[in-house]
Write an enzyme that holds these catalytic residues in place. Structure first.
Site, PDB file in Angstrom:
ATOM      1  N   TYR A 163       0.830  -1.213   0.000  1.00 48.66           N
ATOM      2  CA  TYR A 163       0.000   0.000   0.000  1.00 48.66           C
ATOM      3  C   TYR A 163       0.864   1.262   0.000  1.00 48.66           C
ATOM      4  O   TYR A 163       0.434   2.307   0.469  1.00 48.66           O
ATOM      5  CB  TYR A 163      -0.958   0.033   1.191  1.00 48.66           C
ATOM      6  CG  TYR A 163      -1.855  -1.178   1.294  1.00 48.66           C
ATOM      7  CD1 TYR A 163      -2.998  -1.292   0.512  1.00 48.66           C
ATOM      8  CD2 TYR A 163      -1.558  -2.210   2.175  1.00 48.66           C
ATOM      9  CE1 TYR A 163      -3.830  -2.404   0.606  1.00 48.66           C
ATOM     10  CE2 TYR A 163      -2.384  -3.328   2.272  1.00 48.66           C
ATOM     11  CZ  TYR A 163      -3.513  -3.422   1.482  1.00 48.66           C
ATOM     12  OH  TYR A 163      -4.326  -4.525   1.573  1.00 48.66           O
ATOM     13  N   HIS A 164       2.079   1.164  -0.542  1.00 41.54           N
ATOM     14  CA  HIS A 164       3.032   2.277  -0.517  1.00 41.54           C
ATOM     15  C   HIS A 164       3.282   2.800  -1.933  1.00 41.54           C
ATOM     16  O   HIS A 164       4.418   2.851  -2.394  1.00 41.54           O
ATOM     17  CB  HIS A 164       4.350   1.838   0.130  1.00 41.54           C
ATOM     18  CG  HIS A 164       4.213   1.322   1.515  1.00 41.54           C
ATOM     19  ND1 HIS A 164       5.129   0.466   2.098  1.00 41.54           N
ATOM     20  CD2 HIS A 164       3.264   1.529   2.448  1.00 41.54           C
ATOM     21  CE1 HIS A 164       4.743   0.186   3.332  1.00 41.54           C
ATOM     22  NE2 HIS A 164       3.611   0.822   3.560  1.00 41.54           N
ATOM     23  N   LEU A 165       2.249   3.194  -2.623  1.00 41.59           N
ATOM     24  CA  LEU A 165       2.364   3.613  -4.013  1.00 41.59           C
ATOM     25  C   LEU A 165       2.939   5.022  -4.108  1.00 41.59           C
ATOM     26  O   LEU A 165       2.453   5.940  -3.451  1.00 41.59           O
ATOM     27  CB  LEU A 165       0.990   3.572  -4.678  1.00 41.59           C
ATOM     28  CG  LEU A 165       0.282   2.210  -4.627  1.00 41.59           C
ATOM     29  CD1 LEU A 165      -1.152   2.340  -5.086  1.00 41.59           C
ATOM     30  CD2 LEU A 165       1.018   1.186  -5.463  1.00 41.59           C
TER      31      LEU A 165
END
Length: 546
Positions: A478-480
């Protein structure tokens, strides 16, 4: 200029997105009482139990009313699967649904940004901005930690004996115990620092946006979707938004600047459908080119993670049992009494920042441990047996992907392709990480608690088998980041300059995780807060603190 634009309500600044970055920007820009700010947010209020109670994060990820339920495109590196990469669509954005861990990254990350031609983004330059946001309550060096900021950063206050034994096993394996991995020396093992205070999540909205709204010069428009940035020639004038699909467009104007802080996916999509991006893509969308920027939507990066599960011995109590039945009622009572417990935990309790091999100069792996486990293939559904989980991801993946709008309809999700594990080095580091976490969980120290490996099982042993497992069972961190990357004029793929101004147009900036030239060594929330703090000073023309 259209009649609707001319008659639109006007503010000094229009910010698209009330998430992590947008909340800080609204707060900092509105410190001047003579300035007016409008914030556009697609989601609703964050005043809901699952958002405020830390353990509620497992519920928020599946609630489409407060999240963007994005899915990636299949790829060889993800075993041909689409992967859910949920992002926050609520006041506070992803800071209202994230895992609440604060990891700044490594000094070298930011020095590398500066070395690429981004003046003012080296570690010494950005350190004051990291410190300005936080109110750190643990032991540490006040020269590098903030003690008076709005975001509480608190040490772990509830400990499971298996977590402590995991740390002991890591120390026995040669890793140092590190009490403050955000000090500038990240390497080692210990407990995570969290954005939790008095048993509650403190998001960027709680810390920054709520106080800003009380000043009277910030207006928040919730439940609206920005569908275009309006231009006069190459000067940004404002933003057009709608409240429902096919609804009538409303326009808000900006006297000074439009600031896009919509997140890595939505920022790229909004720029593209507003006429900023690769000319071929815009032509396919039927969008008139305002300024060709081939880098918009490119350079997408994320942390690809995997996990290993161990079954605990009979009689050992893990989070799986503590979150059910009478034990859960007891934990709720503890939470109501403001006492530490499982309802105030982050998704992972212990960390290990380490090197994948002896030839690596700095940690390139983040390993995590939680004294609980989830069913394989189920999104945060606890196992029926006592279990623990060890996870890992590569800090600085070399694989790059893209985000591309499919149409000008902002109710149609864009195409998201991270190209996980496309680079051979990424594959090597993932396999190395699996071996490290497996070695720790099978160590003699943990044998008194753990009995067998259930996911994937010890029958998988060769590098090829381990890589295949990672491909078919891994997921997003979830680290875009990276789809509007910062870079010098000599970089044809740079979208913003080192003042975060969009190249080729006036009065438009991007200030969020999409401007990162490369992903940081760890969870990206802290770096996003830092970017917003520095971005606010750049907008105001203020000198850096300190």
């Amino acid at each position: 200029m259209s009649k609707s634009t001319a008659s639109a309500k006007t503010y000094d600044y229009v910010i698209v997105g009330a998430g992590s970055a947008g909340s800080i920007l609204a707060a900092r820009l509105s410190e001047d009482p003579g300035v007016t700010v409008c914030v556009l947010e697609a989601g609703p209020s964050d005043l809901r139990p699952y958002v405020r109670v830390p353990a509620g994060f497992v519920k928020t990820l599946s609630q489409d009313r407060i999240t963007w339920q994005f899915k990636t495109q299949p790829s060889e590196g993800s075993g041909g699967r689409k992967i859910s990469t949920t992002q926050g669509r609520v006041r506070g954005g992803s800071s209202s649904i994230n895992g609440m861990m604060i990891v700044r990254g490594q000094p070298e990350d930011f020095d590398a940004w500066a070395a690429q031609g981004n003046a003012g983004w080296g570690y010494r330059d950005v350190l004051p901005y990291f410190a300005r946001s936080e109110r750190y309550t643990g032991p540490g060096d006040d020269k590098v930690r903030g003690r008076s900021g709005a975001i509480p950063v608190t040490p772990m206050d509830w400990f499971h004996p298996i977590s402590e034994t995991f740390i002991e096993a890591a120390v026995a394996a040669g890793h140092k115990r590190n009490p403050d991995y955000n000090s500038g020396d990240q390497e080692g093992v210990g407990y995570f620092q969290r954005t939790i205070e008095r048993g509650l999540r403190v998001s960027a909205a709680v810390a920054f946006l709520e106080p800003a709204l009380k000043r009277g010069n910030v207006e928040l428009l919730s439940g609206v979707r920005a569908q275009r940035i309006l231009f006069e020639g190459k000067r940004a004038l404002g933003v057009g938004f709608i409240r429902r699909r096919g609804g009538e467009e409303t326009v808000v104007r900006a006297r000074r600047e439009v600031i896009v802080s919509a997140g890595t996916i939505n920022t790229a999509r909004l720029l593209q459908i507003s006429g900023l991006g690769p000319a071929s893509l815009l032509a396919g969308l039927g969008v008139k080119v305002v300024h060709e920027l081939p880098g918009v939507g490119e350079n997408l990066s994320d942390h690809y993670s995997a996990r290993l599960v161990m079954r605990a011995r009979p009689g050992v109590t893990t989070l799986n049992e503590m979150a059910r039945g009478p034990r859960l009622l007891w934990q709720i009572m503890r939470w109501l009494a403001r006492k530490p417990g499982v309802l105030t935990l982050t998704p992972s309790q212990a960390h290990l920042f380490c090197k994948s091999n002896a030839g690596v100069q700095r940690p390139d792996l983040q390993c995590v441990f939680v004294p609980g486990s989830y069913k394989e293939g189920k999104h945060y559904v606890l196992d029926d047996y006592p279990g623990v989980t060890g996870g890992w991801w590569q800090h600085r993946p070399l694989s790059r992907g893209h985000v591309r709008a499919r149409s000008t309809d902002v109710y149609e999700d864009p195409l998201i392709q991270p190209n996980y594990l496309a680079h051979s080095l990424d594959q090597e580091v993932m396999v190395a990480g699996m071996k490290i976490i497996r070695g720790l969980l099978h160590s003699p120290a943990l044998a008194k608690y753990l009995v067998e490996e259930t996911v994937p099982g010890v029958q998988l042993s060769t590098d090829e088998q381990l890589l295949d497992f990672c491909k078919h069972h891994g997921s997003t961190g979830y680290h875009l980041v990276g789809t509007a990357r910062m870079g010098p004029a000599s970089d044809p793929m740079a979208v913003v300059d080192d003042s975060l101004r969009v190249r080729g147009v006036a009065n438009l900036r991007v200030i969020d995780a999409s401007v990162m030239p490369a992903i940081t060594s760890g969870n990206t929330y802290a770096a996003t807060l830092m970017i917003a703090e520095k971005g606010a000073d750049l907008v105001r023309g203020k000198r850096p603190p300190g």
